[in-house]
Design a protein around this motif. Structure first.
Motif, PDB file in Angstrom:
ATOM      1  N   ALA A  82      79.321 -89.528 -16.810  1.00 54.95           N
ATOM      2  CA  ALA A  82      79.221 -88.273 -16.065  1.00 54.95           C
ATOM      3  C   ALA A  82      78.366 -88.392 -14.815  1.00 54.95           C
ATOM      4  CB  ALA A  82      78.659 -87.182 -16.971  1.00 54.95           C
ATOM      5  N   GLY A  83      77.660 -89.517 -14.651  1.00 56.53           N
ATOM      6  CA  GLY A  83      76.805 -89.688 -13.485  1.00 56.53           C
ATOM      7  C   GLY A  83      75.349 -89.382 -13.731  1.00 56.53           C
ATOM      8  N   LEU A  84      74.962 -89.120 -14.994  1.00 57.80           N
ATOM      9  CA  LEU A  84      73.557 -88.903 -15.336  1.00 57.80           C
ATOM     10  C   LEU A  84      72.844 -90.250 -15.330  1.00 57.80           C
ATOM     11  CD1 LEU A  84      71.249 -87.070 -16.394  1.00 57.80           C
ATOM     12  CD2 LEU A  84      72.055 -87.596 -18.709  1.00 57.80           C
ATOM     13  N   ALA A  85      71.830 -90.382 -14.472  1.00 56.87           N
ATOM     14  CA  ALA A  85      71.092 -91.633 -14.335  1.00 56.87           C
ATOM     15  C   ALA A  85      69.691 -91.461 -14.901  1.00 56.87           C
ATOM     16  CB  ALA A  85      71.017 -92.057 -12.871  1.00 56.87           C
ATOM     17  N   VAL A  86      69.132 -92.557 -15.474  1.00 56.27           N
ATOM     18  CA  VAL A  86      67.799 -92.492 -16.065  1.00 56.27           C
ATOM     19  C   VAL A  86      66.980 -93.684 -15.605  1.00 56.27           C
ATOM     20  CG1 VAL A  86      68.624 -91.225 -18.076  1.00 56.27           C
ATOM     21  CG2 VAL A  86      68.463 -93.726 -18.181  1.00 56.27           C
ATOM     22  N   GLY A  87      65.658 -93.526 -15.650  1.00 56.90           N
ATOM     23  CA  GLY A  87      64.753 -94.595 -15.247  1.00 56.90           C
ATOM     24  C   GLY A  87      63.322 -94.141 -15.391  1.00 56.90           C
ATOM     25  N   ASP A  88      62.481 -94.510 -14.438  1.00 58.52           N
ATOM     26  CA  ASP A  88      61.077 -94.132 -14.513  1.00 58.52           C
ATOM     27  C   ASP A  88      60.491 -94.026 -13.113  1.00 58.52           C
ATOM     28  OD1 ASP A  88      59.968 -96.967 -13.897  1.00 58.52           O
ATOM     29  OD2 ASP A  88      61.208 -97.295 -15.662  1.00 58.52           O
ATOM     30  N   ALA A  89      59.364 -93.302 -13.038  1.00 58.73           N
ATOM     31  CA  ALA A  89      58.696 -93.069 -11.768  1.00 58.73           C
ATOM     32  C   ALA A  89      57.193 -93.166 -11.958  1.00 58.73           C
ATOM     33  CB  ALA A  89      59.055 -91.693 -11.211  1.00 58.73           C
ATOM     34  N   GLY A  90      56.514 -93.637 -10.942  1.00 58.72           N
ATOM     35  CA  GLY A  90      55.063 -93.650 -10.953  1.00 58.72           C
ATOM     36  C   GLY A  90      54.516 -92.283 -10.575  1.00 58.72           C
ATOM     37  N   VAL A  91      53.582 -91.774 -11.368  1.00 61.41           N
ATOM     38  CA  VAL A  91      52.973 -90.472 -11.103  1.00 61.41           C
ATOM     39  C   VAL A  91      51.453 -90.600 -11.251  1.00 61.41           C
ATOM     40  CG1 VAL A  91      54.999 -89.203 -11.902  1.00 61.41           C
ATOM     41  CG2 VAL A  91      53.147 -89.700 -13.510  1.00 61.41           C
ATOM     42  N   ILE A  92      50.726 -89.669 -10.653  1.00 62.21           N
ATOM     43  CA  ILE A  92      49.282 -89.626 -10.776  1.00 62.21           C
ATOM     44  C   ILE A  92      48.919 -88.663 -11.909  1.00 62.21           C
ATOM     45  CG2 ILE A  92      47.103 -89.133  -9.625  1.00 62.21           C
ATOM     46  CD1 ILE A  92      48.554 -91.555  -8.530  1.00 62.21           C
ATOM     47  N   VAL A  93      48.222 -89.183 -12.923  1.00 61.23           N
ATOM     48  CA  VAL A  93      47.768 -88.366 -14.057  1.00 61.23           C
ATOM     49  C   VAL A  93      46.252 -88.502 -14.168  1.00 61.23           C
ATOM     50  CG1 VAL A  93      47.931 -87.960 -16.534  1.00 61.23           C
ATOM     51  CG2 VAL A  93      49.956 -88.700 -15.258  1.00 61.23           C
ATOM     52  N   ASP A  94      45.543 -87.402 -13.999  1.00 61.85           N
ATOM     53  CA  ASP A  94      44.072 -87.407 -14.077  1.00 61.85           C
ATOM     54  C   ASP A  94      43.465 -88.463 -13.160  1.00 61.85           C
ATOM     55  OD1 ASP A  94      44.165 -85.371 -15.965  1.00 61.85           O
ATOM     56  OD2 ASP A  94      44.240 -86.770 -17.652  1.00 61.85           O
ATOM     57  N   GLY A  95      44.036 -88.594 -11.963  1.00 62.77           N
ATOM     58  CA  GLY A  95      43.500 -89.508 -10.966  1.00 62.77           C
ATOM     59  C   GLY A  95      43.913 -90.951 -11.121  1.00 62.77           C
ATOM     60  N   ALA A  96      44.751 -91.275 -12.120  1.00 62.84           N
ATOM     61  CA  ALA A  96      45.188 -92.655 -12.355  1.00 62.84           C
ATOM     62  C   ALA A  96      46.709 -92.737 -12.310  1.00 62.84           C
ATOM     63  CB  ALA A  96      44.669 -93.160 -13.697  1.00 62.84           C
ATOM     64  N   MET A  97      47.233 -93.892 -11.875  1.00 66.50           N
ATOM     65  CA  MET A  97      48.673 -94.080 -11.813  1.00 66.50           C
ATOM     66  C   MET A  97      49.230 -94.336 -13.208  1.00 66.50           C
ATOM     67  SD  MET A  97      51.433 -94.168 -10.008  1.00 66.50           S
ATOM     68  CE  MET A  97      50.871 -94.316  -8.311  1.00 66.50           C
ATOM     69  N   ARG A  98      50.248 -93.590 -13.573  1.00 63.20           N
ATOM     70  CA  ARG A  98      50.959 -93.767 -14.836  1.00 63.20           C
ATOM     71  C   ARG A  98      52.458 -93.759 -14.573  1.00 63.20           C
ATOM     72  NH1 ARG A  98      46.847 -95.562 -16.233  1.00 63.20           N
ATOM     73  NH2 ARG A  98      45.314 -94.648 -17.656  1.00 63.20           N
ATOM     74  N   VAL A  99      53.234 -94.155 -15.535  1.00 60.62           N
ATOM     75  CA  VAL A  99      54.686 -94.181 -15.415  1.00 60.62           C
ATOM     76  C   VAL A  99      55.275 -93.150 -16.364  1.00 60.62           C
ATOM     77  CG1 VAL A  99      56.770 -95.587 -15.732  1.00 60.62           C
ATOM     78  CG2 VAL A  99      54.719 -96.611 -14.744  1.00 60.62           C
ATOM     79  N   ARG A 100      56.274 -92.404 -15.889  1.00 62.26           N
ATOM     80  CA  ARG A 100      56.933 -91.390 -16.699  1.00 62.26           C
ATOM     81  C   ARG A 100      58.452 -91.549 -16.617  1.00 62.26           C
ATOM     82  NH1 ARG A 100      52.604 -91.200 -18.460  1.00 62.26           N
ATOM     83  NH2 ARG A 100      51.170 -89.404 -18.645  1.00 62.26           N
ATOM     84  N   ALA A 101      59.103 -91.352 -17.757  1.00 59.70           N
ATOM     85  CA  ALA A 101      60.569 -91.409 -17.822  1.00 59.70           C
ATOM     86  C   ALA A 101      61.164 -90.244 -17.037  1.00 59.70           C
ATOM     87  CB  ALA A 101      61.027 -91.369 -19.272  1.00 59.70           C
ATOM     88  N   VAL A 102      62.225 -90.531 -16.285  1.00 58.67           N
ATOM     89  CA  VAL A 102      62.875 -89.504 -15.479  1.00 58.67           C
ATOM     90  C   VAL A 102      64.397 -89.633 -15.609  1.00 58.67           C
ATOM     91  CG1 VAL A 102      61.005 -89.414 -13.784  1.00 58.67           C
ATOM     92  CG2 VAL A 102      62.946 -90.945 -13.406  1.00 58.67           C
ATOM     93  N   MET A 103      65.086 -88.568 -15.217  1.00 60.39           N
ATOM     94  CA  MET A 103      66.543 -88.627 -15.085  1.00 60.39           C
ATOM     95  C   MET A 103      66.940 -88.002 -13.764  1.00 60.39           C
ATOM     96  SD  MET A 103      67.954 -85.741 -17.762  1.00 60.39           S
ATOM     97  CE  MET A 103      67.531 -84.002 -17.603  1.00 60.39           C
ATOM     98  N   LEU A 104      68.043 -88.463 -13.216  1.00 60.19           N
ATOM     99  CA  LEU A 104      68.646 -87.908 -12.007  1.00 60.19           C
ATOM    100  C   LEU A 104      69.960 -87.274 -12.423  1.00 60.19           C
ATOM    101  CD1 LEU A 104      68.371 -87.708  -8.871  1.00 60.19           C
ATOM    102  CD2 LEU A 104      69.813 -89.757  -8.757  1.00 60.19           C
ATOM    103  N   THR A 105      70.035 -85.948 -12.346  1.00 56.62           N
ATOM    104  CA  THR A 105      71.217 -85.238 -12.809  1.00 56.62           C
ATOM    105  C   THR A 105      72.405 -85.521 -11.893  1.00 56.62           C
ATOM    106  OG1 THR A 105      70.746 -83.247 -11.519  1.00 56.62           O
ATOM    107  CG2 THR A 105      69.727 -83.401 -13.706  1.00 56.62           C
ATOM    108  N   PRO A 106      73.636 -85.256 -12.362  1.00 51.20           N
ATOM    109  CA  PRO A 106      74.809 -85.493 -11.512  1.00 51.20           C
ATOM    110  C   PRO A 106      74.764 -84.760 -10.178  1.00 51.20           C
ATOM    111  CG  PRO A 106      75.503 -85.247 -13.788  1.00 51.20           C
ATOM    112  CD  PRO A 106      74.032 -84.919 -13.749  1.00 51.20           C
ATOM    113  N   ASN A 107      74.056 -83.624 -10.110  1.00 50.51           N
ATOM    114  CA  ASN A 107      73.980 -82.886  -8.841  1.00 50.51           C
ATOM    115  C   ASN A 107      72.796 -83.301  -7.980  1.00 50.51           C
ATOM    116  OD1 ASN A 107      71.792 -81.735 -10.088  1.00 50.51           O
ATOM    117  ND2 ASN A 107      72.651 -79.659 -10.221  1.00 50.51           N
ATOM    118  N   GLY A 108      72.072 -84.365  -8.392  1.00 51.71           N
ATOM    119  CA  GLY A 108      71.028 -84.922  -7.548  1.00 51.71           C
ATOM    120  C   GLY A 108      69.623 -84.448  -7.835  1.00 51.71           C
ATOM    121  N   GLN A 109      69.401 -83.655  -8.885  1.00 52.64           N
ATOM    122  CA  GLN A 109      68.069 -83.164  -9.205  1.00 52.64           C
ATOM    123  C   GLN A 109      67.308 -84.178 -10.056  1.00 52.64           C
ATOM    124  OE1 GLN A 109      68.010 -79.587 -11.547  1.00 52.64           O
ATOM    125  NE2 GLN A 109      65.794 -79.300 -11.342  1.00 52.64           N
ATOM    126  N   ARG A 110      66.085 -84.497  -9.637  1.00 49.65           N
ATOM    127  CA  ARG A 110      65.248 -85.404 -10.423  1.00 49.65           C
ATOM    128  C   ARG A 110      64.403 -84.612 -11.393  1.00 49.65           C
ATOM    129  NH1 ARG A 110      59.933 -88.561  -9.218  1.00 49.65           N
ATOM    130  NH2 ARG A 110      59.295 -86.840 -10.549  1.00 49.65           N
TER     131      ARG A 110
END
Length: 350
Positions: A95-123
């Protein structure tokens, strides 16, 4: 008894007839291409609709991309609002649903979080199943929208738990080996088990049956439980291989003129066509197709079978990453004068 000349001639004629009965290797044309330009698109995988996901490397930080080749459209994942971290898309379903991960800042430190990109382009960031200091990654999604991934302590440490995100929004921590890689449409999950001295593969079937087998990496999982990847032929050379629950490990042939070659299987379809790459110090890296012909594995060096050898004459290293049920291949190459190029190769029909 020594064979007569007539018997020897009969054997030679039979061998010649068998050789002539072998079909010629398929020829391919470049149906779509995505030129590298100033930056680099690093593809990961493709779905049956020729949508490709991967990492766009060059800007700081890198971002994920989804290339809809048939529409000549590229979607790039936006950076998270709470920090500028790299984004990598690892898998995509029909269907075009994509998944992966992104670096985010949590409590001042870099962490990685699971993400998806919907078929209409929303992360969308997936629900985090661990503590704030832990990291989560999504690695595979099936056509029902079931996502699997990994939970790890810290930013880059080894995975500690396997995770499943369900379409209803629920999240589960799974009691299976944590280094999961793929989920198929039956709900089977495949991955790797790493110890201080070795690495093997596993398949957890949806009915609870657990298999362990001698592959060092799982690159593709079919709906019937077949796995493609590679094993170690000796301590120094990788050997492309497939595994089935019924037949065990099958080693795929290496190029006859390069016996010291390392080979990896990256993708496979239900027609028992496998794609990957082989490397030798003499010739570099070449994209490879393995296919079953008359019950035997046939190796095809794709570099010589794309538009009359165009790829072999102009490339500086190429690999095949994925093959669809129709035989269309996702690959990439470094092309002289054009940089890093992602290509979708289509078999030429008679």
């Amino acid at each position: 008894m020594r064979p007569t000349r007539l018997a020897t001639l009969s054997v030679l004629v039979g061998s010649l007839a068998a050789a002539q009965a072998q079909p010629s290797p398929p020829e391919y044309r470049v149906r779509h291409r995505l030129d590298g330009g100033e930056w680099t698109h690093l593809p990961e995988v493709m779905n049956e609709r020729h949508q490709v996901v991967g990492e766009y490397r060059g800007p700081t930080p890198s971002v994920g991309f989804r290339w809809s080749a048939e529409k000549d459209r590229i979607d790039y994942t936006p950076h998270p609002a709470d920090g500028d971290g790299s984004v990598l898309l690892r898998a995509i379903n029909r269907a075009g649903l994509a998944v992966g991960d992104a670096g985010v800042i949590v409590d001042g430190a870099m962490r990685v979080r699971a993400v998806m990109l919907t078929p209409n382009g929303q992360r969308v960031q997936l629900p985090h199943p661990g503590s704030p200091e832990q990291s989560s990654r999504a690695v595979s999604v099936n056509d029902a929208g079931v996502i699997i991934g990994q939970l790890s302590d810290g930013l880059y440490r080894r995975s500690s738990r396997a995770v499943r995100w369900n379409p209803d929004g629920s999240v589960e921590l799974l009691d299976i080996p944590p280094e999961v890689q793929h989920i198929n449409n039956r709900g089977d999950i495949a991955g790797q088990v790493t110890t201080p001295t070795d690495r093997t593969a596993f398949l957890q079937q949806a009915d609870g049956t657990l298999h362990h087998f001698a592959l060092r990496s799982v690159k593709r999982l079919l709906d019937d439980g077949t796995v493609a990847g590679y094993t170690m032929a000796n301590r120094h050379k990788e050997h492309a291989a497939v595994w089935t629950p019924e037949g065990g490990v099958q080693l795929l042939p290496r190029p006859l003129n390069r016996p010291a070659t390392s080979c990896w299987a990256n993708g496979m379809n239900s027609q028992w066509q496998v794609v990957g790459e082989c490397f030798s110090a003499q010739d570099g890296t070449h994209a490879i197709l393995w296919q079953r012909v008359g019950g035997e594995w046939q190796l095809v060096d794709l570099s010589w079978h794309v538009q009359g050898g165009w790829l072999a004459r102009h490339q500086g290293g190429t690999a095949a990453l994925h093959i669809t049920e129709a035989g269309t291949i996702l690959g990439y190459s470094w092309v002289a004068g054009q940089g890093f190029v992602t290509m979708i190769l289509e078999p030429q029909r008679p």
